[in-house]
Motif scaffolding. Sequence first.
Motif, PDB file in Angstrom:
ATOM      1  N   ARG A  74       0.821  -1.209   0.000  1.00 59.06           N
ATOM      2  CA  ARG A  74       0.000   0.000   0.000  1.00 59.06           C
ATOM      3  C   ARG A  74       0.855   1.259   0.000  1.00 59.06           C
ATOM      4  NH1 ARG A  74      -5.562  -0.722   1.794  1.00 59.06           N
ATOM      5  NH2 ARG A  74      -6.022  -2.941   1.956  1.00 59.06           N
ATOM      6  N   LEU A  75       1.963   1.227   0.721  1.00 55.84           N
ATOM      7  CA  LEU A  75       2.868   2.382   0.718  1.00 55.84           C
ATOM      8  C   LEU A  75       3.404   2.650  -0.685  1.00 55.84           C
ATOM      9  CD1 LEU A  75       4.804   1.725   4.045  1.00 55.84           C
ATOM     10  CD2 LEU A  75       3.394   3.738   3.554  1.00 55.84           C
ATOM     11  N   LEU A  76       3.659   1.601  -1.440  1.00 56.79           N
ATOM     12  CA  LEU A  76       4.163   1.764  -2.802  1.00 56.79           C
ATOM     13  C   LEU A  76       3.138   2.399  -3.725  1.00 56.79           C
ATOM     14  CD1 LEU A  76       6.069  -1.631  -3.289  1.00 56.79           C
ATOM     15  CD2 LEU A  76       7.058   0.630  -2.913  1.00 56.79           C
ATOM     16  N   GLN A  77       1.874   2.380  -3.339  1.00 56.41           N
ATOM     17  CA  GLN A  77       0.814   2.959  -4.167  1.00 56.41           C
ATOM     18  C   GLN A  77       0.549   4.431  -3.848  1.00 56.41           C
ATOM     19  OE1 GLN A  77      -2.674   0.456  -3.654  1.00 56.41           O
ATOM     20  NE2 GLN A  77      -1.447  -1.404  -3.799  1.00 56.41           N
ATOM     21  N   GLN A  78       1.214   4.978  -2.850  1.00 51.04           N
ATOM     22  CA  GLN A  78       0.944   6.339  -2.414  1.00 51.04           C
ATOM     23  C   GLN A  78       1.594   7.375  -3.322  1.00 51.04           C
ATOM     24  OE1 GLN A  78      -1.286   6.639   0.357  1.00 51.04           O
ATOM     25  NE2 GLN A  78      -1.317   4.522  -0.364  1.00 51.04           N
ATOM     26  N   THR A  79       1.079   8.589  -3.250  1.00 50.65           N
ATOM     27  CA  THR A  79       1.650   9.695  -4.025  1.00 50.65           C
ATOM     28  C   THR A  79       2.887  10.254  -3.342  1.00 50.65           C
ATOM     29  OG1 THR A  79      -0.542  10.302  -4.866  1.00 50.65           O
ATOM     30  CG2 THR A  79       1.187  11.984  -4.996  1.00 50.65           C
ATOM     31  N   THR A  80       2.816  10.400  -2.004  1.00 54.81           N
ATOM     32  CA  THR A  80       3.913  10.987  -1.243  1.00 54.81           C
ATOM     33  C   THR A  80       4.168  10.178   0.019  1.00 54.81           C
ATOM     34  OG1 THR A  80       3.377  13.213  -2.039  1.00 54.81           O
ATOM     35  CG2 THR A  80       4.726  13.069  -0.050  1.00 54.81           C
ATOM     36  N   LEU A  81       5.435   9.923   0.295  1.00 54.70           N
ATOM     37  CA  LEU A  81       5.840   9.238   1.519  1.00 54.70           C
ATOM     38  C   LEU A  81       6.821  10.111   2.298  1.00 54.70           C
ATOM     39  CD1 LEU A  81       6.479   5.584   0.243  1.00 54.70           C
ATOM     40  CD2 LEU A  81       4.439   6.475   1.381  1.00 54.70           C
ATOM     41  N   HIS A  82       6.863   9.886   3.603  1.00 51.11           N
ATOM     42  CA  HIS A  82       7.836  10.539   4.474  1.00 51.11           C
ATOM     43  C   HIS A  82       8.786   9.466   4.983  1.00 51.11           C
ATOM     44  CE1 HIS A  82       5.590  14.423   5.022  1.00 51.11           C
ATOM     45  NE2 HIS A  82       4.638  13.642   4.537  1.00 51.11           N
ATOM     46  N   CYS A 118       6.353   6.384   6.011  1.00 55.43           N
ATOM     47  CA  CYS A 118       4.975   6.623   6.455  1.00 55.43           C
ATOM     48  C   CYS A 118       4.330   7.758   5.661  1.00 55.43           C
ATOM     49  CB  CYS A 118       4.977   6.981   7.946  1.00 55.43           C
ATOM     50  SG  CYS A 118       5.912   8.495   8.314  1.00 55.43           S
ATOM     51  N   ASN A 119       3.050   7.958   5.925  1.00 56.22           N
ATOM     52  CA  ASN A 119       2.342   9.181   5.543  1.00 56.22           C
ATOM     53  C   ASN A 119       1.224   9.371   6.565  1.00 56.22           C
ATOM     54  OD1 ASN A 119       0.413   7.298   4.747  1.00 56.22           O
ATOM     55  ND2 ASN A 119       0.517   7.798   2.567  1.00 56.22           N
ATOM     56  N   GLU A 120       0.209  10.126   6.217  1.00 53.44           N
ATOM     57  CA  GLU A 120      -0.818  10.438   7.208  1.00 53.44           C
ATOM     58  C   GLU A 120      -1.759   9.275   7.487  1.00 53.44           C
ATOM     59  OE1 GLU A 120      -2.427  11.589   3.161  1.00 53.44           O
ATOM     60  OE2 GLU A 120      -0.511  11.707   4.246  1.00 53.44           O
ATOM     61  N   ILE A 121      -1.657   8.179   6.732  1.00 50.59           N
ATOM     62  CA  ILE A 121      -2.591   7.062   6.948  1.00 50.59           C
ATOM     63  C   ILE A 121      -1.904   5.716   7.190  1.00 50.59           C
ATOM     64  CG2 ILE A 121      -4.578   8.051   5.741  1.00 50.59           C
ATOM     65  CD1 ILE A 121      -3.701   6.499   3.254  1.00 50.59           C
ATOM     66  N   TYR A 122      -0.623   5.611   6.896  1.00 52.60           N
ATOM     67  CA  TYR A 122       0.105   4.351   7.067  1.00 52.60           C
ATOM     68  C   TYR A 122       1.431   4.598   7.790  1.00 52.60           C
ATOM     69  CZ  TYR A 122      -2.980   2.718   3.264  1.00 52.60           C
ATOM     70  OH  TYR A 122      -4.059   2.404   2.487  1.00 52.60           O
ATOM     71  N   THR A 123       1.871   3.607   8.570  1.00 49.48           N
ATOM     72  CA  THR A 123       3.167   3.678   9.250  1.00 49.48           C
ATOM     73  C   THR A 123       3.880   2.334   9.146  1.00 49.48           C
ATOM     74  OG1 THR A 123       2.232   5.204  10.899  1.00 49.48           O
ATOM     75  CG2 THR A 123       4.365   4.222  11.406  1.00 49.48           C
ATOM     76  N   PHE A 124       5.142   2.376   8.733  1.00 47.68           N
ATOM     77  CA  PHE A 124       5.954   1.155   8.688  1.00 47.68           C
ATOM     78  C   PHE A 124       7.294   1.435   9.369  1.00 47.68           C
ATOM     79  CE2 PHE A 124       9.351  -1.388   6.882  1.00 47.68           C
ATOM     80  CZ  PHE A 124       8.852  -2.670   7.033  1.00 47.68           C
ATOM     81  N   TYR A 125       7.681   0.552  10.299  1.00 47.69           N
ATOM     82  CA  TYR A 125       8.958   0.670  11.002  1.00 47.69           C
ATOM     83  C   TYR A 125       9.858  -0.520  10.668  1.00 47.69           C
ATOM     84  CZ  TYR A 125       6.515   3.931  14.185  1.00 47.69           C
ATOM     85  OH  TYR A 125       5.813   4.969  14.726  1.00 47.69           O
ATOM     86  N   ALA A 126      11.168  -0.282  10.740  1.00 45.62           N
ATOM     87  CA  ALA A 126      12.133  -1.376  10.601  1.00 45.62           C
ATOM     88  C   ALA A 126      13.363  -1.057  11.435  1.00 45.62           C
ATOM     89  CB  ALA A 126      12.527  -1.561   9.138  1.00 45.62           C
ATOM     90  N   ALA A 127      13.986  -2.097  11.979  1.00 50.50           N
ATOM     91  CA  ALA A 127      15.263  -1.960  12.690  1.00 50.50           C
ATOM     92  C   ALA A 127      16.348  -2.576  11.824  1.00 50.50           C
ATOM     93  CB  ALA A 127      15.197  -2.664  14.037  1.00 50.50           C
ATOM     94  N   HIS A 128      17.504  -1.895  11.753  1.00 46.01           N
ATOM     95  CA  HIS A 128      18.573  -2.392  10.888  1.00 46.01           C
ATOM     96  C   HIS A 128      19.923  -1.981  11.448  1.00 46.01           C
ATOM     97  CE1 HIS A 128      20.775  -3.373   7.201  1.00 46.01           C
ATOM     98  NE2 HIS A 128      19.682  -3.985   6.783  1.00 46.01           N
ATOM     99  N   ALA A 129      20.944  -2.776  11.141  1.00 42.14           N
ATOM    100  CA  ALA A 129      22.300  -2.464  11.591  1.00 42.14           C
ATOM    101  C   ALA A 129      22.868  -1.244  10.882  1.00 42.14           C
ATOM    102  CB  ALA A 129      23.214  -3.662  11.351  1.00 42.14           C
TER     103      ALA A 129
END
Length: 288
Positions: free
Chosen positions: A39-47, A65-76
């Motif tokens: 769904r994030l890949l379908q958005q017009t603008t991401l932060h 993220c944007n105003e309707i979706y949030t995705f987090y990841a932890a990485h080295a």
Amino acid sequence: LSQTSEKLFHIPVSESSIYNWQEQLAENLTPYETDIKDRLLQQTTLHADESGIKVKDAKWLHVVCNEIYTFYAAHAKRGVIAMNEIGILSKFTGNVMHDCYKSYFSFTNVKHGLCNAHILRELKSIDQFYKLSFANKLRDFLKQTNIAVLQAKEQQLKLLESPVLLQYENQFNVLLTLADNEALTLDNEKWRKDTQAFVKRLRKYQKEYLAFMYDFNMAFTNNQAERDIRMIKVKQKVSGGFRTIDGAKRFLKIRGFISTMGKQGKDILTSIQNVIVNPTDYTLNNYT
């Protein structure tokens, strides 16, 4: 949570039970996590943003993220390697708002917008410590330009007219010239070089800092990503960090789900209960 349950409901819950529930919920959210990336890949603008995180085998927290979706990841890693492995920005073709961290510019598949909140803060410091007049003038210019864009949006306009854009561009360049001239008046060599480097950055990324006035889908700041990261930073401040990378990943998956449900106006407790019973029992509003 164990203490809260005992005090509120007089039902003691062991830490192992809480751990098992968390593990089950995170596992059940695997289909959701795949869905949210799509769904994030379908958005017009991401932060996008990144920040340090305390956990074994990982040093960085990433958010998309944007105003309707949030995705987090932890990485080295903080930069391109991590962003490619996360697999969102490398596949995205819309607008990305971020700070001026150079790794983001590796993605030529997107249009870049830079955060003006950072610039406003830097200008405030320049005014406070260096006493250069351009700082307040440039702050006022950026704020007024943003107001003009917001007013145009309220009038349901799609863009600013070319003569208006040209006027703003000229104003911006005049202020940068003033900044260069005033920087030369500073006796302190470090202050002078810092100011000159700041102005050089504004010139180099003028299009990206002013992206909000060229494209109304761009935001004025990257505050959305900073707000979404802040909750994780508060958790880390209270708990002191994560014991394991697996625990961090479980927490981030659950926290991303909770954030998204909250943004979409859904009852969070009900949403969690549904997913515990059935991993595919969640509903997302599909905005683009």
